[in-house]
Scaffold this motif. Structure first.
Motif, short mmCIF file in Angstrom:
data_model
loop_
_atom_site.label_atom_id
_atom_site.label_comp_id
_atom_site.label_asym_id
_atom_site.label_seq_id
_atom_site.Cartn_x
_atom_site.Cartn_y
_atom_site.Cartn_z
N PRO A 87 1.08 -2.81 6.89
CA PRO A 87 1.94 -2.96 8.07
C PRO A 87 3.03 -4.01 7.84
O PRO A 87 4.01 -4.07 8.58
CB PRO A 87 0.95 -3.40 9.16
N ALA A 88 2.87 -4.83 6.81
CA ALA A 88 3.83 -5.90 6.55
C ALA A 88 5.08 -5.40 5.85
O ALA A 88 6.20 -5.71 6.25
CB ALA A 88 3.17 -7.00 5.73
N ASP A 89 4.89 -4.59 4.78
CA ASP A 89 6.07 -4.18 4.00
C ASP A 89 6.13 -2.68 3.71
O ASP A 89 7.02 -2.22 3.00
CB ASP A 89 6.13 -4.95 2.67
N GLY A 90 5.16 -1.91 4.23
CA GLY A 90 5.22 -0.47 4.06
C GLY A 90 4.76 0.04 2.70
O GLY A 90 4.89 1.24 2.42
N THR A 91 4.21 -0.82 1.87
CA THR A 91 3.74 -0.39 0.56
C THR A 91 2.32 0.16 0.66
O THR A 91 1.57 -0.17 1.58
CB THR A 91 3.75 -1.56 -0.45
N ILE A 92 1.96 1.00 -0.32
CA ILE A 92 0.60 1.54 -0.38
C ILE A 92 -0.34 0.43 -0.86
O ILE A 92 -0.07 -0.23 -1.86
CB ILE A 92 0.53 2.76 -1.31
N THR A 93 -1.43 0.23 -0.14
CA THR A 93 -2.34 -0.87 -0.48
C THR A 93 -3.66 -0.39 -1.09
O THR A 93 -4.22 -1.05 -1.95
CB THR A 93 -2.67 -1.71 0.77
N ASP A 94 -4.17 0.72 -0.62
CA ASP A 94 -5.45 1.22 -1.14
C ASP A 94 -5.37 2.74 -1.16
O ASP A 94 -4.75 3.36 -0.30
CB ASP A 94 -6.63 0.78 -0.25
N THR A 95 -6.05 3.35 -2.14
CA THR A 95 -5.99 4.80 -2.25
C THR A 95 -7.24 5.35 -2.91
O THR A 95 -7.94 4.63 -3.64
CB THR A 95 -4.74 5.23 -3.07
N ASP A 96 -7.53 6.60 -2.63
CA ASP A 96 -8.55 7.35 -3.34
C ASP A 96 -8.02 8.77 -3.50
O ASP A 96 -7.26 9.25 -2.65
CB ASP A 96 -9.89 7.35 -2.60
N SER A 97 -8.41 9.43 -4.59
CA SER A 97 -7.89 10.78 -4.83
C SER A 97 -8.98 11.65 -5.43
O SER A 97 -9.91 11.16 -6.05
CB SER A 97 -6.68 10.73 -5.76
#
Length: 374
Positions: free
Chosen positions: A358-368
């Motif tokens: 929510p701070a800078d719009g970057t992806i922080t965590d992911t799973d695929s």
């Protein structure tokens, strides 16, 4: 005060009380308590406070002793508690349902303690006080934890825990550790720094689980990665034993004190860390890696998401067709289930579920997960 003739009943009671008091012989309970405490045979985690008291009321006498084990609550399991019944990838390809355990808290890693409300009972040493191996089972499904890169982290070596399930035969925790240290996960995004280690036994005694290795890994890691790697073992063993409260003592050839990954002090047992500190903030529990499915796909998992917002993107690896949207977890700012359904055309698909800062719009965590739609 007016004098009264002596009442025969009062005189009888006075004599009875006097005789009972003379027969009371308060015993010194301290030697017996010490003997019982030493006979436990478990590692000394904190000092014992021993208290003995003697109280006489009327014709009764009470001789008491109690022990208090001081410490802080040091384990956590919020992530497992909401994992739900979805399936996920396994080292052996076996899907299974998620387990439920009570959430508790700790540092990363921490010396094991019991919750301050727990008052262990002093018992006489016996066969049950000896280290006991697990029961042998014909078949069981156990969780195995792996490391995965933490997307968006400042450190390139930052990693988080991801859980898979495996079907085993034998002693569940021992087999789970064996998979963790010798196998490769089905998901290519996951890895383990425990390769090269050789587990010997997993035993329980006096509220402590001892994982003895024939050989510990020789790799030296930075402090952050070493801490998460130690939790990889702790989460795997406690998950297989279905008990998130018992601390883990790591030994090599029966001896504690080796510096694990060049960082972690193993001279005392280690407790389970808070899941939010070490567990990936988003998991895909189903479908499993490599699963073959029809075009109507339900994606389910668990996430610890800001305002419960869980983002996803699905890409057909052959045609490059893309579906992108978001869904909501049941609750925000805590590990909570999510699910969404999509209709996919035939072909190989890549499913990505991720969180956005929510701070800078970057992806922080992911799973695929990669699947094949027929």
């Amino acid at each position: 005060m007016t004098d009264h003739p002596k009442d025969p009943f009062d005189e009888l009671m006075r004599r009875a009380l006097h005789d009972e008091a003379d027969r009371i012989e308060p015993a010194d309970a301290l030697p017996e308590i010490r003997a019982r405490a030493h006979a436990q045979g478990r590692p000394a985690l904190r000092p014992w406070l021993l208290t003995a008291g003697v109280t006489a009321i009327g014709t009764a006498a009470a001789i008491g002793a109690f022990t208090v084990f001081t410490g802080s609550d040091n384990s956590a399991n919020d992530g497992d508690a909401v994992a739900g019944s979805g399936t996920t990838t396994t080292a052996s390809g076996a899907p299974a349902s998620g387990g439920t355990q009570s959430p508790v808290q700790s540092q990363v890693p921490t010396r094991a303690t019991q919750p301050p409300t727990a008052i262990p009972k002093a018992t006489t040493a016996g066969p049950t006080d000896r280290p006991a191996p697990e029961q042998f089972v014909r078949t069981a499904v156990v969780p195995v934890y792996w490391l995965g890169p933490q997307i968006g982290a400042k450190s390139k070596t930052s990693a988080r825990l991801y859980r898979t399930w495996s079907k085993v035969s034998g002693r569940p925790a021992e087999e789970a550790v064996r998979i963790m240290t010798t196998k490769r996960p089905d998901d290519p995004d996951y890895f383990s720094v425990w390769q090269g280690a050789a587990v010997n036994t997993v035993t329980r005694s006096g509220g402590v689980v001892t994982v003895d290795f024939k050989q510990l890994p020789k790799t030296t890691l930075d402090a952050q990665l070493a801490s998460v790697a130690a939790q990889q073992l702790i989460y795997t063993v406690q998950g297989a034993l279905k008990d998130a409260t018992e601390p883990i003592q790591i030994t090599e050839g029966g001896r504690a004190g080796q510096r694990l990954f060049g960082q972690i002090d193993t001279s005392t047992p280690l407790g389970r860390a808070q899941s939010a500190d070490v567990q990936a903030l988003v998991w895909i529990n189903s479908p499993a890696e490599g699963e073959v499915t029809d075009g109507k796909v339900t994606v389910a998992g668990v996430a610890n998401a800001f305002e419960a917002t869980v983002n996803y993107q699905l890409t057909n690896l052959k045609t490059k067709e893309t579906k992108k949207s978001f869904t909501n977890a049941r609750e925000g700012q805590k590990f909570s289930p999510y699910a969404f359904q999509v209709v996919l055309t035939p072909g190989p698909w890549q499913i990505e579920v991720y969180l956005i800062s929510p701070a800078d719009g970057t992806i922080t965590d992911t799973d695929s997960k990669s699947i094949l739609v027929r």
